[in-house]
Write an enzyme that holds these catalytic residues in place. Structure first.
Site, PDB file in Angstrom:
ATOM      1  N   CYS A 101       0.843  -1.202   0.000  1.00  0.00           N
ATOM      2  CA  CYS A 101       0.000   0.000   0.000  1.00  0.00           C
ATOM      3  C   CYS A 101       0.878   1.251   0.000  1.00  0.00           C
ATOM      4  O   CYS A 101       1.553   1.537  -0.967  1.00  0.00           O
ATOM      5  CB  CYS A 101      -0.971  -0.049   1.181  1.00  0.00           C
ATOM      6  SG  CYS A 101      -2.306   1.158   1.043  1.00  0.00           S
ATOM      7  N   HIS A 234      -3.586  -5.451   0.834  1.00  0.00           N
ATOM      8  CA  HIS A 234      -2.933  -5.751   2.117  1.00  0.00           C
ATOM      9  C   HIS A 234      -2.928  -7.241   2.442  1.00  0.00           C
ATOM     10  O   HIS A 234      -3.840  -7.715   3.114  1.00  0.00           O
ATOM     11  CB  HIS A 234      -3.680  -5.034   3.246  1.00  0.00           C
ATOM     12  CG  HIS A 234      -3.484  -3.558   3.273  1.00  0.00           C
ATOM     13  ND1 HIS A 234      -2.473  -2.959   3.982  1.00  0.00           N
ATOM     14  CD2 HIS A 234      -4.170  -2.551   2.683  1.00  0.00           C
ATOM     15  CE1 HIS A 234      -2.547  -1.640   3.835  1.00  0.00           C
ATOM     16  NE2 HIS A 234      -3.566  -1.368   3.048  1.00  0.00           N
ATOM     17  N   GLU A 236      -1.182  -8.676   4.705  1.00  0.00           N
ATOM     18  CA  GLU A 236      -1.007  -8.888   6.151  1.00  0.00           C
ATOM     19  C   GLU A 236      -2.337  -8.865   6.894  1.00  0.00           C
ATOM     20  O   GLU A 236      -2.403  -9.265   8.054  1.00  0.00           O
ATOM     21  CB  GLU A 236      -0.032  -7.848   6.725  1.00  0.00           C
ATOM     22  CG  GLU A 236      -0.610  -6.473   7.051  1.00  0.00           C
ATOM     23  CD  GLU A 236      -0.812  -5.578   5.833  1.00  0.00           C
ATOM     24  OE1 GLU A 236      -0.696  -6.079   4.694  1.00  0.00           O
ATOM     25  OE2 GLU A 236      -1.130  -4.373   6.028  1.00  0.00           O
TER      26      GLU A 236
END
EC number: 6.3.5.3
Lengths: 271, 778
Positions: A101, A234, A236
């Site tokens: 990002c 994302h 994660e």
């Protein structure tokens, strides 16, 4: 080598905790490191760090320095002024760098992506421009993995579709005007395209499937060596099967994001 | 007129002494007005007596400090009496700290506590929506961080005038609801997203009572190790006061006194300076630095600088510890160098935190802040004697007893309970065209999809959001009942919901509040969480008017009755009065933020229909209760009968539902609220684009009542076909009612009763619902 990964932070980066957690879950030693710890005189001896302390770097999501200029511009300028040489060497020594990002925006501003050559480009060659909707948007997105084997972060994904969330205001990949075709051809030829936005049937589609209006539906690219990856979504945030409890998607085993971090760790261990 | 009692003191900075000892009541009033103190004559007289006893006249800074400390906003002088009577002290062994501090602290598990705070930022947002809402987020984050907790979720209930209100008849000085909505949402978005805390819950409600007073309520939940909880008070004598965070400027002067009076046409010009400016990129590292000094056990106390600025923070921290304080104002880092001492003392500049530490820890504390590039300065010390002394350039400009300053008045204001019109048996007619009513409801701005707002907030940052506010097919989700956050490494989760029904409270503050409370509990139950605590943000009109006070008292009474009845502790809250202009007062708006605990987040239940052919069960009892309903709004029929409820019934149903979730494979659950059963079914269809065949012939009563009434304590549940009868029997055994009313189908939503039938394609219905709000905004 031992996977020792630094998750870089400055004021306004805000995804470092979950990124550190994701790396640890994949088996790495990981810590959030403030950029100042690499260069500032005021830092205590015990908190000083060098790039060579690490075998991998992640630039996490967030709004570094507020993103009041161009997203990622200030973070990358600060990195360039103190770490330019170190970073070039880091990349050329095959160590991996991941930008998520805002981290993707930083890598682009830094000239590490698209990374056609073995040094940071003087000027950014890509811009991550403001979304077509003209505002911040948070949504799950379907991504087709299209890398043919160059990107070390996505080994084993083949042609699969994964679901990662996006959350950004500036994520539209834009190339220099009039040169779009040349850039896309070169990225495809070099096998640098990693993820492209698709719809629920796996087909290329417009908004909202392509959430920002990126050219060629690009969601993530790697450098020509394959050891630097930048992507807007994302991984994660979707490390577990239960990361998808509230939506219509069933990952295989782990959450879809896990493989990125696992590959990073495996790759470093083999260096 | 007060020039003759003002005397410039002979010092090299602006300081005035005010002769109140020789002032009569008229002059006292003038002093309060012209210095912007917002104090009454009675209150001014009390100050006069205090200074007569001291044998001197006060300085401007001392009067300003009293204006802050005794404001409605800081000392709850109108509300405390009733809050104590009805809401405080609901016993619960797991509450660690309720009401006393900046935020409530409640046990989460053996090692952790969750911290919750909820506040209004109404007046600033009405004047400057972007900045007002953004600083609202900033303030609530500080309330949670200063307790030692890491923020994990933000919640934002918002209230505006109707989106289609004609520009031509807007009252003078009022901003259009859509302008306010866009500004407020952008403010929350830009601040919340930048600090990296997910905004996971909230509500948007449109009603013209909010036309001249929009309401912006902000809540925050944090998580802390129990051992890291920091009190909002100094540790002991000789502790050092350290001011950390942004610079102090003229922004936000008189914020609390401005918030404690009615807005008027000219408020914008006069009070713009009372709106603080926010900077999330100071706040983000400020949070990190604060949490680091807490984790390293370097400090003894911490309090955020909110309403009243230094003036309130220093006094409260010292007094709560049983000490006094000495402060050196010229050490405070300033944005503007020429500020007068009183301005520095009461400024509400954002992103500031007051810390106390033992002298030997000060260097280490300052190092941590410097590392994060956050300014931090030693500004004073704790002393044994319970007085507060303030120095500016070696001159003592302030010397008062802390107990006097913080002993704000408390009023038992007179009130008139609202007379609710009930004219015998109420007759609400069925509609001529059921399908038309259903369509009007779907696209009503108070019912339609909130996606336009929700997507602008990052609701997934921190990677701990388990149930998001939008659930279902990716990119075409429906609304969920509560959000769920997984704040630690264990499977335990926090369910979060915010609820109030202002149409109901407007008609009947008592039953409207009870209904709002019922809805909060329903939402927590629907996701399979056990209700654990709640906080309130009470937004009302001018408390000096007995009828407004009546609304407040009725509302608080209902809340206390429900909460005590099901034994749910109220752990923190906020009262916002004076949401009133000559044009109108807001509907009584007791916004409730409910928190539930789910033992294992993997058992969370979502709100949308999962598979064709499964059974749909209605749980609960339906009466003809249309007061404040969407049905009465779209058909234009006045109804005064606001839905009833009782804590006993709510508890019976809630317990039975939670128990049933252990026994049965529940596929989906959704509470019935605005728009009644018909809208609940439709929302459950939209999540996956499935249909429903609903047959209500098995239930007694009129079709329009069964479809559209908003009776409390009801849910819709989806179960595998073979489990439906067993589930119903299970509930009946526990004293509840439940009915199988149909099955999940493919493409259309159909409703059948003895005399009526109507049907609509799911995608057509969905389109109305998706565009109902977004058609007004860009």
């Amino acid at each position: 080598m031992e996977p020792r990964i630094a998750v870089l932070r400055i004021e306004g980066t805000n995804c470092e905790d979950e990124t550190v957690k994701a790396l640890k879950a994949a088996g790495a030693f990981a810590e959030a490191v403030h950029l100042k710890q690499f260069y500032s005189d005021m830092i205590k001896e015990s908190e000083k760090r060098k790039i060579t302390d690490y075998t991998g770097i992640v630039i996490p999501g967030g709004f570094s320095a507020g993103d009041y200029v161009r997203a990622g511009a200030i973070f990358s300028a600060r990195m360039k002024s103190v770490l330019k040489r170190d970073l070039e060497e880091f990349i050329n020594n095959d160590f991996p760098i991941l930008g998520i990002c805002n981290g993707f925006q930083v890598l682009v501003e830094l000239g590490a992506l698209p990374g056609f050559e073995d040094k940071l480009s003087e000027k950014p060659e890509i811009v991550l421009a403001i979304n077509n909707s003209n505002r911040f948007e948070c949504r799950m997105s379907y991504l087709r993995h299209e890398n043919r084997g160059k990107c070390m972060f996505t080994k084993g994904l083949d042609n699969r579709v994964v679901v990662y969330p996006v959350a950004h205001a500036e994520g539209k990949v834009v190339f220099p005007k009039g040169m779009e075709g040349i850039y896309i051809d070169r990225l495809v030829e070099n096998d640098q395209i990693v993820f492209r936005y698709v719809d629920e049937n796996g087909d290329y589609a417009g908004y909202p499937w392509n959430p920002n209006g990126s050219i060629y539906n690009i969601a993530g690219i790697c450098n020509a060596k394959g050891n630097v990856l930048g992507l807007m979504p994302h991984p994660e945030r979707v490390m577990h099967e239960w990361s998808y409890l509230d939506c219509e998607w069933s990952p295989e085993g782990h959450g879809d994001g896990w493989i990125i971090f696992k590959n990073m760790v495996d790759y470093i261990e083999k260096l | 007129m007060i020039e003759k009692v003002l005397k410039k003191v002979d010092v090299p900075f602006p300081l005035y002494q005010i002769d109140i000892i020789n002032s009569d009541d008229e002059m006292l009033k003038a002093i309060s007005d012209e210095l912007g103190l917002s104090l009454s004559v009675d209150e001014m007289r009390r100050i006069k007596e205090y200074f007569i006893a001291k044998g001197r006249n006060p300085y401007d800074i001392e009067l300003q400090a009293l204006g802050q400390a005794w404001s409605e906003h800081c000392c709850y002088k109108s509300s405390k009496y009733y809050l104590k009577q009805f809401i405080f002290n609901i016993e619960s062994e797991y509450v660690i700290s309720a009401i006393k501090e900046d935020a409530g602290v409640v046990e989460f598990d053996e090692d952790h506590a969750y911290v919750v705070a909820f506040e209004s930022h109404n007046h600033p947002s009405a004047i400057e929506p972007y900045g007002g809402a953004a600083t609202g987020i900033g303030g609530i984050l500080r309330d949670v961080v200063c307790m030692g907790a890491k923020p994990v979720a933000l919640i934002d209930p918002l209230f505006f005038g109707k989106p289609d209100f004609p520009h031509s008849v807007l009252p003078k000085g009022t901003k259009h609801p859509l302008y306010l909505l866009s500004g407020v949402v952008a403010g929350i978005r830009d601040y919340g997203n930048r600090v990296g805390i997910p905004t996971v819950s909230g509500m948007i409600f449109f009603d013209n009572s909010y036309l001249t007073n929009c309401l912006v309520n902000v809540g925050c939940i944090g998580i802390a190790k129990k051992s890291n909880i920091v009190p909002s008070r100094a540790g002991g004598e000789d502790d050092i006061f350290i001011l950390a965070g942004g610079l102090t400027g003229r922004d936000g002067i008189h914020g609390v006194t401005f918030a404690s009076a009615e807005l008027k046409e000219t408020s914008e010009e006069e009070s713009r300076g009372a709106v603080q400016l926010g900077n999330p990129i100071i706040k983000e590292p400020l949070i990190h630095a604060c949490l680091e000094v807490i984790e390293k056990k370097l400090i003894t106390g911490m309090k955020d600088l909110g309403g009243g600025g230094l003036s309130c923070a220093v006094g409260e921290m010292a007094l709560a510890a049983g000490f006094g304080a000495r402060v050196f104002l010229d050490r405070v880092p300033l944005k503007e160098p020429d500020m007068a001492p009183w301005e520095i003392w009461v400024s509400e500049s954002q992103e500031r935190m007051m810390i106390t530490a033992k002298p030997e820890m000060v260097d280490e504390v300052l190092y941590v802040f410097e590392k994060w590039d956050v300014p931090a300065t030693v500004v004073g010390e704790v002393k044994a004697e319970k007085t507060l002394e303030v120095y500016y350039k070696d001159f003592k400009v302030y010397d008062m007893d802390i107990e006097f300053v913080t002993s704000g008045p408390e009023y038992c204001r007179s009130y008139l309970p609202k007379k609710v019109e009930v004219k015998g048996e109420e007759r609400i007619n069925p509609p001529k065209d059921y399908l038309r009513v259903f369509k009007d409801m779907l696209q009503h701005p108070n019912v339609a999809s909130r996606e336009w707002v929700i997507r602008q907030y990052d609701h997934q940052v921190r990677a701990s959001t388990i149930l998001r506010p939008l659930q279902g097919r990716i990119n075409r989700e429906t609304h969920g009942d509560s959000a769920i956050i997984k704040p630690t490494e264990s499977w335990r989760g926090l369910a979060i919901t915010a609820d109030v029904n202002p149409w109901m409270t407007k008609i009947d503050p008592f039953w409207g509040t009870a209904s709002s409370f019922d809805e909060m509990i329903r939402n927590l139950i629907a996701v399979n969480s056990k209700p654990h605590s709640f906080v309130d943000c009470l937004n009302f009109g001018n408390p000096e008017k007995p009828e407004r006070m009546g609304e407040f008292v009725e509302s608080v009474k209902a809340m206390g009755w429900m909460a005590r009845g099901i034994n749910l502790p109220c752990v923190s809250g906020n009262v916002s009065f004076y949401n009133e202009t000559p044009h109108s007062a807001v509907a009584p708006t007791p916004t409730l933020l409910g928190i539930g605990i789910i033992e294992d987040i993997r058992n969370a239940i979502t709100s949308y229909f999962k598979r064709v052919g499964s059974s749909i069960v209605l749980v609960g009892e339906t009466e003809a209760e249309f007061g404040g309903s969407v049905y009465s709004a779209v058909t234009g029929q006045k109804s005064y009968l606001v839905p009833r409820t009782s804590p006993e019934r709510l508890k019976t149903y809630s317990d039975a539902m939670l128990e049933s979730f252990k026994e049965f494979k529940v596929l989906a659950c959704h509470d019935i609220s605005g728009g009644g059963l018909a809208i609940a079914i439709a929302e459950m269809c939209f999540g996956k684009g499935l249909g429903a065949e609903i047959d209500l012939r098995g239930i007694a009563g009129d079709a329009h009542v069964k479809l559209f009434s908003e009776s409390n304590t009801r849910w819709i549940v989806e179960l595998p076909e073979e489990d439906a009868q067993g589930f119903i029997a299970f509930l009946m055994e526990r004293g509840c009612r439940a009915f199988e009313i149909g099955c999940v189908s493919k493409d259309s939503i159909s409703f059948n009763d003895s005399n009526i039938a109507f049907e609509m394609g799911v995608s057509e219905a969905e389109e109305l619902w998706r565009n109902g709000l977004s058609r007004y905004v860009v």
